[in-house]
Each structure stands twice: as C-alpha cells, then as structure tokens.
Design a protein around this motif. Structure first.
Motif, mmCIF file in Angstrom:
data_model
loop_
_atom_site.group_PDB
_atom_site.id
_atom_site.type_symbol
_atom_site.label_atom_id
_atom_site.label_comp_id
_atom_site.label_asym_id
_atom_site.label_seq_id
_atom_site.Cartn_x
_atom_site.Cartn_y
_atom_site.Cartn_z
ATOM 1 N N ASP A 1 19.824 -12.375 33.569
ATOM 2 C CA ASP A 1 20.484 -12.432 34.877
ATOM 3 C C ASP A 1 21.734 -11.555 34.913
ATOM 4 N N ASP A 2 22.145 -11.240 36.140
ATOM 5 C CA ASP A 2 23.472 -10.694 36.472
ATOM 6 C C ASP A 2 23.626 -9.180 36.333
ATOM 7 N N HIS A 35 18.881 -12.152 42.486
ATOM 8 C CA HIS A 35 19.811 -13.197 42.043
ATOM 9 C C HIS A 35 21.051 -13.179 42.935
ATOM 10 N N HIS A 47 26.633 -13.032 44.074
ATOM 11 C CA HIS A 47 26.762 -13.997 42.988
ATOM 12 C C HIS A 47 27.735 -15.139 43.305
ATOM 13 N N HIS A 76 21.690 -13.291 29.733
ATOM 14 C CA HIS A 76 22.418 -12.440 30.686
ATOM 15 C C HIS A 76 22.543 -11.013 30.142
HETATM 16 ZN ZN LIG Z 1 24.073 -15.350 37.408
#
Ligand SMILES: [Zn+2]
Length: 270
Positions: A89-90, A140, A144, A239
């Motif tokens: 993620d991210d 995602h 955020h 991540h």
């Molecule tokens: Zn995240």
C-alpha cells in the motif's frame, strides 16, 4: 534502440558495406530474421526461476465482481492452506517501489499494489513499471485520509478522484480493487465502490512495517505468525513507502518459501 530500429540500421549498414555486391539480399534479410527469433525467453521458461518462490496460481476477481474480501472486516478470500497474497500500500514511491518491483521480479513472483492517487500523480512512470512486470494495481484513495473523517459526498469525491488519476496514468490496466486507508471502512463508500463493480480488498495479516522499531526480523515474524493464526493462508499487508521493506522483502520471500508457502496472484480479467 528498439528491435525494429536496430534491424533497419543493420540493413542500412550492410547495404553500405556490400553495396553493389550480390550478397546484399542475403545480408539484408539477416537483421529481420533476428526480429523473429531474438526475443528473450520469458523468465519462467529460462530456468532462472528454478528454486524461486514464483507464483502458484492466479485468482481472477472478475468472477467475484463487487464482493469484498479480507478477514479484517469482510469474508476471507478462498485460499488454500499455505497460499499467500502479497499486497503493498501507499505507493508508488521513488525510494522504495522500484526495489520492491525488482525483488519480486528476481523471485519470479507478483504482488498487488494499492496506490494512493497523489502518489500516482507524482510517480506515474514507476506505477507503470509495477504493471510491466506483471503486478496488479488497485486503488487506495486519492488523499489517504480516513474516509470515516469525511462526509458521504467527500468520500465519493475522493474515490472518483483516484479513479480518474489512475485512468490517466494506466488507462484501463488497473484493477477495480479498493482498499480503505487505515482499513477504516464506511458503508457509504463500500456501497458506491460495489455499485461501480469494485471489490473492497481488506487484509488478513498485517506486517506492522510502519512501526518505528520495525526491523526485517519483526516484520517477518509478524507475517509468519499472522499467517499461522489464519489457517496458514491470507492476504498480507505491507507498504512500498517503508524503506525497511527494501531489505525485508528478499528475506521474507526466502522465509515463506522455506516454510512451503506459495504466492497467489490477484488479477482482474473481464
Ligand atoms: Zn495506506
């Protein structure tokens, strides 16, 4: 130089060298023959994948359109014992994502990357590299932010924003998978995403790779212990904005392989 350009260059060069001689036709054809047979063998067929964790199978989530997965919040994806789905993620980030891509490649395996819209805008090319090596991309959020901190309209606006940004960067090559920031779901956005054919993809196992004291060892232990508690299978959350994962991922893949885990790739094909 592209293959075609190389072939044309070769023809010109040889025509120059053999100008006026009967050999021209034979030598002129040669570079084009290369076009047909010079493509590198795929990694899987080249023997470079022997002994690597690889990919055990693909799950095409198009067969589960608009369903939601991950035991934190939803039903568990139908994985067999010792099957693992890797997710990052991210990203995409300049610092970490390229190394994650290359480690996955070295191990002949793939992951799903849940990308944040404002990072896609900054690093669209890195995002496209993710796709090039066979990984999947899900969304995602754009900002955020926790969707629980936004009113209904703002949640949908954020969702549509990241969707548009992904479309600009990747065309139709991203998957309709959505993961909530901080795994903080809202019924409003689950409904909107499902109405638009998206799967909400939560997780089963958290690597806690963002913690200040995280080391490769703690991350690998978190993943292995988490899998054990989930009947030895699950979707793992990591991540690709955490530098620690540059050194952790190769070790994690080795540790998973040593325990006979297999990697399953999520994809979406209509
Ligand atoms: Zn995240």
């Amino acid at each position: 130089m592209g293959k075609l350009a190389a072939a044309i260059y070769g023809v010109k060069l040889m025509a120059k060298i053999y100008k006026g001689k009967f050999l021209i036709p034979i030598f002129a054809i040669f570079p084009f023959l290369l076009l047909g047979c010079s493509s590198a063998p795929s990694i899987e067929n080249s023997g470079q994948c022997t002994g690597k964790i690889g990919i055990a199978r693909n799950i095409n989530l198009a067969q589960f359109k608009s369903q939601n997965f991950g035991s934190i919040g939803f039903q568990k994806l139908d994985l067999k014992p010792y099957e693992v789905v890797l997710t990052f993620d991210d990203g995409p980030t300049e610092d970490v994502t390229p190394s994650i891509i290359s480690t996955l490649k070295d191990n002949c395996t793939n992951a799903t990357f849940f990308m944040v819209g404002n990072n896609i805008e900054k690093n669209a090319q890195i995002g496209r590299e993710v796709l090039k090596s066979g990984n999947s991309i899900g969304l995602h959020s754009y900002s955020h932010l926790s969707m629980q901190s936004l009113d209904n309209a703002a949640q949908i606006e954020d969702f549509e924003h990241v969707r548009q940004v992904a479309k600009n960067a990747f065309g139709n090559k991203f998957a309709p998978f959505y993961r909530f920031p901080f795994l903080k779901n809202t019924d409003n956005l689950i409904g909107h995403a499902n109405d638009n054919g998206f799967n909400i993809m939560s997780v089963d196992v958290i690597a806690y790779d963002w913690e200040v004291n995280a080391t490769s060892e703690t991350i690998i232990n978190n993943v292995l212990n988490g899998l054990e508690k989930n009947n030895n299978s699950g979707i793992v959350l990591m991540h690709d904005n955490q530098k620690i994962n540059i050194e952790t991922l190769p070790k994690l893949l080795d540790a998973l392989k040593a325990k006979n885990y297999k990697i399953v790739k999520l994809e979406y094909r209509d």
